[in-house]
Design an enzyme around this catalytic site. Structure first.
Site, PDB file in Angstrom:
ATOM      1  N   GLY A  85     -18.901   0.325  -1.314  1.00 62.44           N
ATOM      2  CA  GLY A  85     -19.844   1.379  -0.936  1.00 62.44           C
ATOM      3  C   GLY A  85     -21.287   1.094  -1.291  1.00 62.44           C
ATOM      4  O   GLY A  85     -22.184   1.828  -0.862  1.00 62.44           O
ATOM      5  N   TYR A 127       0.827  -1.203   0.000  1.00 61.90           N
ATOM      6  CA  TYR A 127       0.000   0.000   0.000  1.00 61.90           C
ATOM      7  C   TYR A 127       0.866   1.260   0.000  1.00 61.90           C
ATOM      8  O   TYR A 127       1.620   1.503   0.942  1.00 61.90           O
ATOM      9  CB  TYR A 127      -0.938   0.040   1.215  1.00 61.90           C
ATOM     10  CG  TYR A 127      -1.857  -1.153   1.355  1.00 61.90           C
ATOM     11  CD1 TYR A 127      -2.184  -1.957   0.270  1.00 61.90           C
ATOM     12  CD2 TYR A 127      -2.403  -1.474   2.592  1.00 61.90           C
ATOM     13  CE1 TYR A 127      -3.020  -3.049   0.411  1.00 61.90           C
ATOM     14  CE2 TYR A 127      -3.259  -2.562   2.746  1.00 61.90           C
ATOM     15  CZ  TYR A 127      -3.556  -3.346   1.653  1.00 61.90           C
ATOM     16  OH  TYR A 127      -4.391  -4.432   1.804  1.00 61.90           O
TER      17      TYR A 127
END
Length: 286
Positions: free
Chosen positions: A182, A31
């Site tokens: 989401g 990341y």
């Protein structure tokens, strides 16, 4: 993964998470080229003992080469862990995970690397982050992994085929992506229109999602849709944790609020099972 690289903002999110009782943090050397680990390490200063800290290895970045290179070798893993420890500013990692894997990997060598790191005290436990059935089965049968991280949500039920098997073998599941990018969060229908713009998600077309989301909201009732999404994943004993991302304190607080709501009932769970599709991994099985 969703913290971003703005130091003050990222650290504030982690610290707020600790204040709210979050005690499992999951990062990876992949990341933001290690910057995510560095930010987590800074945020945990003086509070390391409050969390189960997890990170991952297996992807190697070589300066001058294009893209990340998959490297599950013993040499790389035992080198990568020291870089992660330095960035995280800690002397041990609670859960060290192989960040992927294929059936063609030198699995015995990989397992040996993790076992030695565990014996030496660099890591407490190890697991894998993989969706491939053949890889999961190989590690369950030949190693002492304690966890498998898999994408799992009401819109991605592929892991359910393996939940009983993992539970019987004392391996826990870490459910990533429980909010389906989401789609299972607050304002889900707005997210579908704004973010997906006519596109579907995995086995669902855009039209199917438009039809399904209101039905799931009806099952949820007055609770946030996140509550149903989180507790759906946690309904099986194999699932030890859900890890939704948060790129703002507002998102974090909404997730914690949803998590603290009462779990779904058996009737609600059964209704959801009738509404959603049961998917399977078709490849990487042998």
């Amino acid at each position: 993964m969703s913290l971003g690289t703005e130091e003050t903002k990222a650290i504030d999110i982690v610290k707020r998470a600790l204040d709210l009782g979050i005690n499992y943090l999951d990062t990876a050397d992949l990341y933001d080229f290690g910057q995510n680990e560095e930010l987590v390490g800074r945020a945990l200063k003086g509070q390391r003992d409050k969390v189960v800290l997890a990170t991952k290895a297996g992807n190697k970045w070589t300066q001058g080469k294009e893209g990340w290179e998959w490297d599950p070798s013993k040499q790389h893993i035992q080198s990568a862990v020291k870089d992660s420890l330095r960035r995280l500013q800690t002397d041990y990692i609670d859960l060290y995970q192989l960040h992927g894997g294929t059936i063609d990997d030198p699995t015995e060598e990989t397992i040996e690397a993790f076992e030695e790191l565990k014996k030496e005290g660099y890591i407490r436990e190890y697991g894998i982050s993989s969706i491939r059935p053949n890889v999961i089965k190989r590690f369950v049968e030949n190693s002492s992994i304690v966890s498998v991280m898999m994408q799992y949500s009401m819109f991605d039920t592929r892991p359910e085929e393996w939940l009983d098997y993992l539970h019987e073998n004392n391996v826990s599941v870490i459910a990533r992506g429980p909010l389906a990018k989401g789609l299972l969060s607050e304002n889900a229908l707005n997210k579908l229109q704004d973010k997906f713009k006519g596109k579907g998600f995995l086995d669902y077309s855009h039209e199917e999602l438009e039809n399904l989301l209101p039905k799931l909201m009806n099952v949820t009732g007055e609770k946030p849709l996140q509550t149903t999404a989180f507790h759906y994943c946690l309904a099986h004993h194999a699932v030890a944790a859900v890890i939704p991302g948060a790129s703002s304190i507002e998102q974090l607080e909404a997730n914690v609020h949803a998590m603290n709501e009462q779990a779904i009932s058996e009737t609600q769970y059964s209704t959801i099972k009738e509404l959603v599709k049961q998917s399977n991994y078709d490849s990487h099985r042998d």
